[in-house]
Design an enzyme around this catalytic site. Sequence first.
Site, PDB file in Angstrom:
ATOM      1  N   HIS A 158    -127.324 -47.415 -60.299  1.00 15.86           N
ATOM      2  CA  HIS A 158    -127.153 -47.346 -58.850  1.00 15.86           C
ATOM      3  C   HIS A 158    -127.459 -48.709 -58.267  1.00 15.86           C
ATOM      4  CE1 HIS A 158    -126.530 -43.069 -58.504  1.00 15.86           C
ATOM      5  NE2 HIS A 158    -127.531 -42.858 -59.343  1.00 15.86           N
ATOM      6  N   CYS A 200    -122.285 -49.128 -57.214  1.00 18.89           N
ATOM      7  CA  CYS A 200    -121.729 -49.234 -55.874  1.00 18.89           C
ATOM      8  C   CYS A 200    -121.934 -50.665 -55.391  1.00 18.89           C
ATOM      9  CB  CYS A 200    -122.471 -48.288 -54.915  1.00 18.89           C
ATOM     10  SG  CYS A 200    -122.364 -46.580 -55.422  1.00 18.89           S
TER      11      CYS A 200
END
Lengths: 368, 599
Positions: A158, A200
């Site tokens: 992440h 991301c």
Amino acid sequence: MATSFKFKPLTISILLLFLYNAIASSASGSSSTTMHTNNWAILVCTSRFWFNYRHMANTLSLYRTVKRLGIPDERIILMLADDMACNARNKYPAQVFNNENHLLNLYGDNVEVDYRGYEVTVENFLRILTGRHERAVPRSKRLLSDEGSHILLYMTGHGGDEFLKFQDSEELQSHDLADAVKQMKEKRRFKELLIMVDTCQAATLFSQLQSPGVLAIGSSKKGENSYSHHLDSDVGVSVVDRFTFYTLAFFESLNMYDNASLSSLFTSYNPNTLMSTAYYRTDLYQRRLEEVPVTNFFGSVMETIHTDSPYRAFSNRYYRKSKTEMPSDQSGGGNRRALKDLDILEELADPKLNVRPLQSTYLLVHEG
Amino acid sequence: MHKSSQVQGASSPENRYPEHGTFPTSKSSIFRLKRAAISQRLIKHFDKGNPVKDYSTELGDSRHDLHDIHYLANAIQLCPLFFPWTLGGILVEVGPGPNLCALEERKGKERKGKGARGSSFDANELSVKIEHQMRKIAAKDSTSCGACSYNSSLNKYEDSGEYNDELFDEYLHSLVDESDSRGNGGNVYTMIVVRREGQKDASAVVGKYRHGWIVGRVSEEEAVKKVASVFVKAFVNGGKEEGSISGEFMPVGADGKIVLSFNLLNADPHDWIYDWEFQEIDDNLLAPILKYLKPIADISVESQVLYHTPKSSFSYWDEKLWSYIFTTKDLPFFVNSNEWHLDTSVAAGGRSKILHLVVYVPSATECPLLLQLPNGKISKSNGFISPMWGSVVVWNHAACLNGSKMDTRVRHTISSEDMRKIFEVFIGQLRQLFGLKSKGIFRDTSSGTIRLLTSEMFGIQELDVLSRQHTCFNLLQCTTTLGSLSRLVQSLPRMIIKEEIGEQVRYSLEAAKSALSNVSAGIYDASAVSSRRARSFSEDAFYHPSMMSVSYYSFEHCFAVYSPFFLPVALHVLLAALREWKRYKQESRKFKAWKAKKD
């Protein structure tokens, strides 16, 4: 009759001073002059917890790919922040899949995890890159690259704007990464570096890089998310991310002997299927992507030089010292085919020089 | 941010100013002194815990050493390394004329002439030493006229056509006495040109000491050119094509150590299992290598035997050669890293270099296995190297060649003869890994063929070449490392540099200085050793585990992280201090008023 010799002094002493300079000045241009000697891969999965199964599967898939294409375990550093294979929630114990068809078990044989569980921290990661380990750290946990190494750095987990989250508790900032790469370049720990990030807003992680010889690709640009590919209803979680899925699809069609180029890999990503824009930066990289084969980073081709001949240094010496008798050749009898070293005799063209008869070697060639 | 403030105690208004004029020592005043002491202590504790304080006092002397680094870097980069040496040439002509004793005379003069550097000389400059030598040599030989063994050996050469390079080399070595050449600065290399009419081509031979000879029909100018080119090719470059120092053939680790890991690989133990007597080999064959390479690297040796280690490339059956063939195209894929677990050394530290020397015993399905070169010939060594990794030799045992059956349950030992042959290939490969030629002959277009005498593993002139190259390389690495270190330290002014690092930098600089002085004195071995130490210390300093920049945040980061903890408490402390100060001011005003009233 003994001949006698007339003699003339040839040269009066020539004092020769030789310069051994110049390699110092090549520090900046070294990537063009040093040879590519070996390949390294650093594969990092930074997420923990069961629902981040796909990050583990991403990393293991890439591990399998680089091994298949030739990079040996001793040159792969695999960091997995959590254990999915033996997780209590894993319906298929000791198996990790990256596809719902369950055709391929990624955690099969020969998986060598170098940093596991809580050892995967920002500090350890930066220690690997810069090489500043404690004295007791074993060789398998170190990046022992040299100035001719090509390094593949793959990170997944992440992330966000200018950071990557480690273990849900700390962050790797983009300037930390840039600083570590700068130190690596100063110490000449790599010739070329390919950074692949699947998180991301991945492209922000390498936005601060300045060192030459670095190529970077991220799965999404700033402000975009990267998505998982599909959900495996049997295992119960998503099993792979889109970017890695399409990367693997590209590599499944390759083998060790192929030479597809990096530009074909980078242009194979379709923003519609990825649902994000795979952004790559080539401003720090000198070579053209069309000329660089993917095996330069993802595979490993050893540089080899064959040996011309044995160096017959101790025919007498060995026997004198060891006092063993000369053993007779074990091959008996009639069908023995032997090669005499004809080639060496040919090279010494001087007829007056009588070369000692060379023993027959252990190489046998059919006498035609 | 905070300075400890002294707050003086003040007594209560009621009995603060008694008649006797001294300051009160009553219970309440003790209480107030205590109050001052407590508040002072509290503020001091708070101050100690303050992380934003300046740490500059803790850095100590370590940063000062870094100034010396720039001096060294300049010394190496601006003034290149000069290795002094001397080349001497002697031309010998075969033909009628004065006898060989003159050779000795002129040789002696030549040697003296080297010291005198170019001045002309005449026959009167004979030294006692030369006479002594002549006498010694004359005694050995039986023929008249004080002829030397050179004469007799060349006679033998003439008559029987036999020529012994080794003896000639030894003879020349005895003539060219090298022990007093060091005084001249550097080592002396000698080339002797023998002009004989009968010969067509000039061929050069380089001995294992610091001299060589050219035999052939050459004119004087040609001889000069040939001598110079052989000198450059053999003595300076050591047989390499270019004289550059690439890191590819410097297999010495950063701490100056190499681990030679010898591995015997049995591809398929179901067919046959081989073992070897490694201790014997270690004592007889490897001890000289370690001795020769001592100034260049600290070498240790390990060995292991592995099983179930097939290779990962393919080979095909060739009917004509009656064996399985693999080509040079397959070499990069030969090493099967999945099954070959070679890097299992526990002795090798993190910065040593491991070279894997592998003996591969093929299985029955691909025996015999031969390497075919691109020109179609079969390789004589059946092996290859990979720079900075190591080398592989494929050994086909005799039984597989003549198809006899082998007992698979017995562990066979490789015979001494075969071991010797394998190790000859290893020596050649080790030479290649260091950048020298693996065989004793190389071609050069300008000087024809140059042949190296191969009775020793490394000729002394080759060790000179290696020492020089490693010295340069190590010193260069040392300066770049120290330069990077100083840049790193300067970019993080708040980082604590431990005393240990400063010491290592100092040792590194000392070793580098001694290496430089050895270089200018021409002592190659000592300069290689000190340059190795310099590099090792500089790497230790650079890779010290305490210098992790992630631990040293910028001031803004520190402030942003710690202010939510400290600011609220700081506020209260500040307010309390202010209140105490106001109180003190009030009380002292009152005291002054009372004092004034009293007077």
